[in-house]
Enzyme design. Structure first.
Site, PDB file in Angstrom:
ATOM      1  N   HIS A 120      17.003  42.015  -4.288  1.00 51.07           N
ATOM      2  CA  HIS A 120      15.617  41.778  -4.686  1.00 51.07           C
ATOM      3  C   HIS A 120      15.470  41.332  -6.132  1.00 51.07           C
ATOM      4  O   HIS A 120      14.361  40.984  -6.558  1.00 51.07           O
ATOM      5  CB  HIS A 120      14.775  43.024  -4.423  1.00 51.07           C
ATOM      6  N   HIS A 145      10.489  50.840  -3.380  1.00 53.94           N
ATOM      7  CA  HIS A 145      10.630  50.924  -4.831  1.00 53.94           C
ATOM      8  C   HIS A 145       9.680  49.929  -5.497  1.00 53.94           C
ATOM      9  O   HIS A 145       9.406  48.862  -4.939  1.00 53.94           O
ATOM     10  CB  HIS A 145      12.067  50.590  -5.240  1.00 53.94           C
TER      11      HIS A 145
END
Length: 341
Positions: A120, A145
């Site tokens: 990511h 997250h």
């Protein structure tokens, strides 16, 4: 037409996913087999696993016009020493720069850009690249997250936990000059992003979210409100009475590990398969989805082949839903019911 007809998210209303396929919806696919934003190998295999699961022909079955740009080639920068705790800064920065240029090319051509990750950290590139063609974009970030640590708040140094901090204009003064990221110009205001699915947020990230008033729906809010209310409020917050391009950055660890176990940082208590599909269906229904990231599928992290297959199949389902795959079924736009002769 009334504004409520043009914007079905208004006042809690929405159109169900259109079961008539959308002829010649143009999709540009970019493979981003990159893993240096985090320490676990294998996530570079994500793009291949998604393609091997039939993603492209299944998009074509939805009458999407698909152009696959193949996988980008990423190289390690020699002598890429840490910047403080930050690991592989030049390698990650250069990979994102390359990806940003490609995403900009795809979105400028009028295609919806589907990026297959990869870790990511690549969202710096996908969002910065998208902003080159659509500077008024907004972002829906589905993840366990918040990925908004700065290089100074991160305790791990892994850049896949920091991409949002490089993109938020209000955070510019908090960001040191990280080698490899000199090309990045923050392109989002704090009000331009909404998180859904949070349940593992570091102390520094929590304070950042509070300080800048960044909108989020942790799993506490998802449980309390239900997913329809969460999506209604997300679209109202980001769109209101306007139309602007939406960028969906979807980390599969936003989903519960029971449906997406093969990922680098799974966290129990996540979004269900149905909740994930509801988010993607609703974003598709806006007609404003301009870019999609499917991130952190890691075929090497499944304990069994079944876990790998489950994760890949789930990720493909989320991607297809972004482009019109409807749970109530689809039919080709030119399909007619046969009449006996």
């Amino acid at each position: 037409r009334r504004s409520s007809d043009l914007h079905p998210h208004k006042k809690g209303q929405h159109l169900s996913a259109n079961d008539t396929m959308n002829p010649q919806k143009s999709v540009g696919i970019i493979g981003a087999p990159f893993s240096k934003g985090q320490p676990r190998g294998g996530v570079e295999g994500g793009p291949k696993s998604l393609r091997d699961a039939g993603l492209i022909p299944r998009l074509e079955e939805l009458e999407c016009k698909v152009e696959d740009y193949g996988d980008l080639t990423f190289t390690d920068v020699p002598n890429d020493s840490p910047f403080g705790l930050v690991k592989n800064p030049r390698t990650v920065g250069e990979a994102n720069k390359k990806l940003a240029n490609k995403v900009a090319e795809v979105t400028r051509s009028g295609k919806t850009c589907l990026t297959l990750g990869g870790d990511h950290s690549l969202a710096v590139g996908t969002i910065a690249g998208h902003a080159k063609s659509n500077p008024d974009l907004c972002v829906v970030w589905v993840d366990a997250h918040s990925d908004i640590n700065t290089p100074l708040t991160s305790t791990s140094g892994n850049l896949h936990g920091q991409p949002v901090s490089f993109l938020i204009k209000e955070m510019k003064d908090m960001m040191p000059k990280v080698p490899g990221f000199e090309w990045v110009t923050p392109c989002l205001s704090a009000k331009d992003i909404v998180y859904i699915g949070l349940r593992d947020v570091d102390a520094g990230e929590r304070l950042i979210l509070k300080t800048f008033g960044i909108k989020y729906y942790s799993m506490t809010e998802v449980d309390a409100l239900n997913i329809k209310k969460v999506v209604d409020e997300t679209l109202e917050y980001l769109l209101g009475n306007t139309t602007r391009p939406i960028h969906l950055s979807f980390d599969v660890d936003g989903l519960d590990p029971c449906v997406a176990p093969a990922t680098g940082t799974p966290v129990p208590g996540g979004l269900t398969y149905r909740e994930g599909l509801y988010i993607t269906e609703r974003l598709h229904d806006t007609g404003l989805l301009a870019a999609v990231d499917i991130m952190e599928v890691n075929p090497s992290r499944g304990e069994t082949q079944k876990e790998v297959a489950t994760t890949v199949d789930t990720a493909v389902a989320m991607a297809l839903s972004c482009f019109g795959k409807a749970r109530q079924g689809n039919h080709p736009s030119n399909y007619t019911i046969p009449i006996p002769k």
